[in-house]
Scaffold this motif. Structure first.
Motif, PDB file in Angstrom:
ATOM      1  N   ILE A 114      35.311  24.515 -11.155  1.00  0.00           N
ATOM      2  CA  ILE A 114      35.534  24.620  -9.715  1.00  0.00           C
ATOM      3  C   ILE A 114      33.794  24.527  -9.104  1.00  0.00           C
ATOM      4  O   ILE A 114      33.760  24.456  -7.768  1.00  0.00           O
ATOM      5  N   ARG A 115      32.927  25.339  -9.761  1.00  0.00           N
ATOM      6  CA  ARG A 115      31.627  25.412  -9.147  1.00  0.00           C
ATOM      7  C   ARG A 115      31.696  26.188  -7.747  1.00  0.00           C
ATOM      8  O   ARG A 115      31.076  26.014  -6.813  1.00  0.00           O
ATOM      9  N   ARG A 116      32.337  27.261  -7.568  1.00  0.00           N
ATOM     10  CA  ARG A 116      32.374  28.141  -6.606  1.00  0.00           C
ATOM     11  C   ARG A 116      32.473  29.421  -7.053  1.00  0.00           C
ATOM     12  O   ARG A 116      32.248  29.782  -8.259  1.00  0.00           O
ATOM     13  N   HIS A 117      32.440  30.604  -5.915  1.00  0.00           N
ATOM     14  CA  HIS A 117      32.283  32.091  -6.688  1.00  0.00           C
ATOM     15  C   HIS A 117      33.656  32.420  -7.313  1.00  0.00           C
ATOM     16  O   HIS A 117      34.692  32.073  -6.927  1.00  0.00           O
ATOM     17  N   VAL A 118      33.583  33.010  -8.449  1.00  0.00           N
ATOM     18  CA  VAL A 118      34.419  33.535  -9.254  1.00  0.00           C
ATOM     19  C   VAL A 118      34.296  34.901  -9.155  1.00  0.00           C
ATOM     20  O   VAL A 118      33.237  35.576  -9.843  1.00  0.00           O
ATOM     21  N   LEU A 119      35.347  35.780  -8.825  1.00  0.00           N
ATOM     22  CA  LEU A 119      35.175  37.503  -8.893  1.00  0.00           C
ATOM     23  C   LEU A 119      36.365  37.768  -9.496  1.00  0.00           C
ATOM     24  O   LEU A 119      37.373  37.315  -9.674  1.00  0.00           O
ATOM     25  N   LEU A 120      35.901  39.244 -10.186  1.00  0.00           N
ATOM     26  CA  LEU A 120      36.879  39.761 -10.943  1.00  0.00           C
ATOM     27  C   LEU A 120      36.634  41.195 -10.240  1.00  0.00           C
ATOM     28  O   LEU A 120      35.473  41.804 -10.269  1.00  0.00           O
ATOM     29  N   ALA A 121      37.623  41.776  -9.744  1.00  0.00           N
ATOM     30  CA  ALA A 121      37.740  43.004  -9.320  1.00  0.00           C
ATOM     31  C   ALA A 121      38.730  43.975  -9.689  1.00  0.00           C
ATOM     32  O   ALA A 121      39.893  43.546 -10.014  1.00  0.00           O
ATOM     33  N   VAL A 122      38.796  45.355  -9.742  1.00  0.00           N
ATOM     34  CA  VAL A 122      39.537  46.338 -10.019  1.00  0.00           C
ATOM     35  C   VAL A 122      39.834  47.245  -8.763  1.00  0.00           C
ATOM     36  O   VAL A 122      39.002  47.436  -7.797  1.00  0.00           O
ATOM     37  N   LEU A 123      40.894  47.966  -8.740  1.00  0.00           N
ATOM     38  CA  LEU A 123      41.187  48.867  -7.713  1.00  0.00           C
ATOM     39  C   LEU A 123      40.638  50.178  -7.862  1.00  0.00           C
ATOM     40  O   LEU A 123      40.811  50.732  -9.167  1.00  0.00           O
ATOM     41  N   ASP A 124      39.670  50.883  -7.028  1.00  0.00           N
ATOM     42  CA  ASP A 124      39.089  52.303  -7.615  1.00  0.00           C
ATOM     43  C   ASP A 124      39.035  53.028  -6.104  1.00  0.00           C
ATOM     44  O   ASP A 124      38.691  52.801  -5.091  1.00  0.00           O
ATOM     45  N   GLU A 125      40.218  54.024  -6.241  1.00  0.00           N
ATOM     46  CA  GLU A 125      40.718  54.722  -5.192  1.00  0.00           C
ATOM     47  C   GLU A 125      41.223  53.940  -4.184  1.00  0.00           C
ATOM     48  O   GLU A 125      42.219  53.199  -4.445  1.00  0.00           O
ATOM     49  N   GLU A 127      39.449  51.209  -2.494  1.00  0.00           N
ATOM     50  CA  GLU A 127      38.423  50.146  -2.367  1.00  0.00           C
ATOM     51  C   GLU A 127      38.673  48.990  -3.825  1.00  0.00           C
ATOM     52  O   GLU A 127      39.338  49.354  -4.671  1.00  0.00           O
ATOM     53  N   ALA A 128      38.144  47.984  -3.617  1.00  0.00           N
ATOM     54  CA  ALA A 128      37.912  47.123  -4.715  1.00  0.00           C
ATOM     55  C   ALA A 128      36.783  47.035  -5.257  1.00  0.00           C
ATOM     56  O   ALA A 128      35.836  47.013  -4.416  1.00  0.00           O
ATOM     57  N   LEU A 152      40.059  46.928   0.698  1.00  0.00           N
ATOM     58  CA  LEU A 152      41.138  45.982   0.016  1.00  0.00           C
ATOM     59  C   LEU A 152      41.494  44.931   0.784  1.00  0.00           C
ATOM     60  O   LEU A 152      42.076  43.908   0.356  1.00  0.00           O
ATOM     61  N   HIS A 153      41.219  44.956   2.359  1.00  0.00           N
ATOM     62  CA  HIS A 153      41.757  44.009   3.113  1.00  0.00           C
ATOM     63  C   HIS A 153      40.825  42.652   3.334  1.00  0.00           C
ATOM     64  O   HIS A 153      41.128  41.859   4.142  1.00  0.00           O
ATOM     65  N   ALA A 154      39.758  42.812   2.795  1.00  0.00           N
ATOM     66  CA  ALA A 154      38.619  41.871   3.177  1.00  0.00           C
ATOM     67  C   ALA A 154      38.658  40.648   2.708  1.00  0.00           C
ATOM     68  O   ALA A 154      38.126  39.660   3.289  1.00  0.00           O
ATOM     69  N   GLY A 155      39.415  40.333   1.505  1.00  0.00           N
ATOM     70  CA  GLY A 155      39.326  39.089   0.950  1.00  0.00           C
ATOM     71  C   GLY A 155      40.708  38.872   0.016  1.00  0.00           C
ATOM     72  O   GLY A 155      41.492  39.741  -0.326  1.00  0.00           O
ATOM     73  N   GLY A 158      41.005  41.565  -2.799  1.00  0.00           N
ATOM     74  CA  GLY A 158      41.288  42.851  -2.333  1.00  0.00           C
ATOM     75  C   GLY A 158      43.039  42.980  -2.086  1.00  0.00           C
ATOM     76  O   GLY A 158      43.536  43.828  -2.255  1.00  0.00           O
ATOM     77  N   LEU A 159      43.172  41.868  -1.074  1.00  0.00           N
ATOM     78  CA  LEU A 159      44.537  41.706  -1.019  1.00  0.00           C
ATOM     79  C   LEU A 159      45.553  41.730  -2.155  1.00  0.00           C
ATOM     80  O   LEU A 159      46.466  42.259  -1.788  1.00  0.00           O
ATOM     81  N   VAL A 160      45.408  41.297  -3.288  1.00  0.00           N
ATOM     82  CA  VAL A 160      46.056  41.098  -4.439  1.00  0.00           C
ATOM     83  C   VAL A 160      46.253  42.592  -4.697  1.00  0.00           C
ATOM     84  O   VAL A 160      47.157  43.086  -5.209  1.00  0.00           O
ATOM     85  N   LEU A 161      45.063  43.274  -4.929  1.00  0.00           N
ATOM     86  CA  LEU A 161      45.145  44.683  -5.489  1.00  0.00           C
ATOM     87  C   LEU A 161      45.625  45.586  -4.387  1.00  0.00           C
ATOM     88  O   LEU A 161      46.778  46.216  -4.927  1.00  0.00           O
ATOM     89  N   LEU A 162      45.552  45.448  -3.139  1.00  0.00           N
ATOM     90  CA  LEU A 162      46.667  45.916  -2.033  1.00  0.00           C
ATOM     91  C   LEU A 162      48.006  45.867  -2.349  1.00  0.00           C
ATOM     92  O   LEU A 162      48.974  46.835  -2.381  1.00  0.00           O
ATOM     93  N   ALA A 163      48.452  44.319  -2.608  1.00  0.00           N
ATOM     94  CA  ALA A 163      49.929  44.156  -2.657  1.00  0.00           C
ATOM     95  C   ALA A 163      50.392  45.015  -3.883  1.00  0.00           C
ATOM     96  O   ALA A 163      51.574  45.402  -3.872  1.00  0.00           O
ATOM     97  N   PHE A 164      49.706  45.285  -4.814  1.00  0.00           N
ATOM     98  CA  PHE A 164      50.418  46.026  -5.913  1.00  0.00           C
ATOM     99  C   PHE A 164      49.858  47.399  -6.020  1.00  0.00           C
ATOM    100  O   PHE A 164      50.342  48.007  -7.136  1.00  0.00           O
ATOM    101  N   ALA A 165      49.284  47.814  -4.986  1.00  0.00           N
ATOM    102  CA  ALA A 165      48.702  49.232  -5.016  1.00  0.00           C
ATOM    103  C   ALA A 165      50.032  50.290  -4.664  1.00  0.00           C
ATOM    104  O   ALA A 165      51.032  49.823  -4.420  1.00  0.00           O
ATOM    105  N   PRO A 166      49.852  51.407  -4.944  1.00  0.00           N
ATOM    106  CA  PRO A 166      50.785  52.417  -4.562  1.00  0.00           C
ATOM    107  C   PRO A 166      51.088  52.330  -3.291  1.00  0.00           C
ATOM    108  O   PRO A 166      50.177  52.110  -2.408  1.00  0.00           O
TER     109      PRO A 166
END
Length: 269
Positions: A114-125, A127-128, A152-155, A158-166
């Motif tokens: 895809i030649r675009r930004h590829v990001l990998l993030a985890v939930l920490d407290e 924030e992503a 978490l709401h910024a992109g 973060g939205l994926v992590l937030l959707a499955f967060a407690p």
């Protein structure tokens, strides 16, 4: 940030040789380390004292101990920087470098397509935390660095992590939500609540944002051996000529491949 009371009893007295005294040392050491960030990579003693709230004598004592341990290094100009000893320890973190090591081949495959930004993030407290980012010059600007934190709401990630967060984490995010700080489709907290439900149903997030510069994103969850979401994989690119929905199949397939590999390797969650 004032850490001077860390490790003290309610009346302010330290218990010599006890748990409170030991906690104070740990708290102050971490306060010194956390004084550094992307905009403050090298700090003098006066800056350390000011940014931690510690007296100069205490900041100096803690800095010397951290230098001896390899967590800090002292440059020729007298300023302190983060030491390689921390990097050596950080590579053992399963949710950081362990996850990155497993995911990297799959992230690279997606990136080369895809030649675009590829990001990998985890939930920490609440924030992503970005653990990896692959970027191409044509992918446009991106604000976040590896090791940096994102609301978490910024992109998409973060939205994926937030959707499955407690649930408690989601409710706090909903209370703090402000229009204009997330994808353009979200106007209020109820929009965010509906979007999080859609992410859980579809197992992906997609959206676009006009500010601070036009960009679009598609993201999907990465699951650990138990099936719990342990990370989020996202693609970010400029709005011009970039249809994020077209990349959902590739993003989801990559996330699933990483999930399968995590299960096979039994990487701790």
């Amino acid at each position: 940030m004032d850490v001077r009371r860390g490790g003290e009893g309610g009346d302010g007295r330290r218990r010599a040789g006890g748990d409170f005294a030991g906690a104070a040392v740990v708290d102050r050491a971490f306060a010194v380390l956390r004084a550094f960030d992307a905009e403050h990579r090298a700090l003098g003693l006066a800056e350390l004292s000011r940014r931690t709230g510690l007296p100069r004598s205490t900041a100096l004592r803690m800095a010397r101990r951290l230098v001896a341990a390899g967590a800090l290094e002292r440059r020729g100009d007298g300023r302190y920087v983060i030491g390689l000893g921390l990097l050596e320890i950080a590579t053992l973190a399963p949710r950081g470098h362990g996850l990155r090591a497993v995911a990297m081949p799959y992230l690279e495959d997606l990136f080369h397509v895809i030649r675009r930004h590829v990001l990998l993030a985890v939930l920490d407290e609440e924030e992503a935390l970005l653990v990896e980012r692959l970027s191409a010059p044509e992918a446009g600007p991106v604000r976040f660095r590896v090791g940096g934190r994102m609301p978490l709401h910024a992109g998409g990630a973060g939205l994926v992590l937030l959707a499955f967060a407690p649930a408690a984490t989601q409710e706090r995010a909903l209370r703090r939500f402000t229009a204009g700080e997330s994808v353009d489709a979200l106007r209020d907290a109820e929009d965010l609540r509906r979007l999080l439900a859609e992410v859980r149903r579809g197992d992906y997030a997609v959206g676009s944002r006009s500010l601070p510069y036009p960009r679009a994103t598609a993201a999907a969850p990465v699951r650990g051996p138990s099936g719990a979401v342990v990370a989020a994989l996202s693609v970010v690119g400029p709005l011009d000529g970039f249809d994020p929905s077209a990349w959902i199949p590739a993003v989801r397939a990559t996330a699933r491949a990483v999930s399968r590999r995590l299960a096979e390797d039994e990487v701790p969650e």
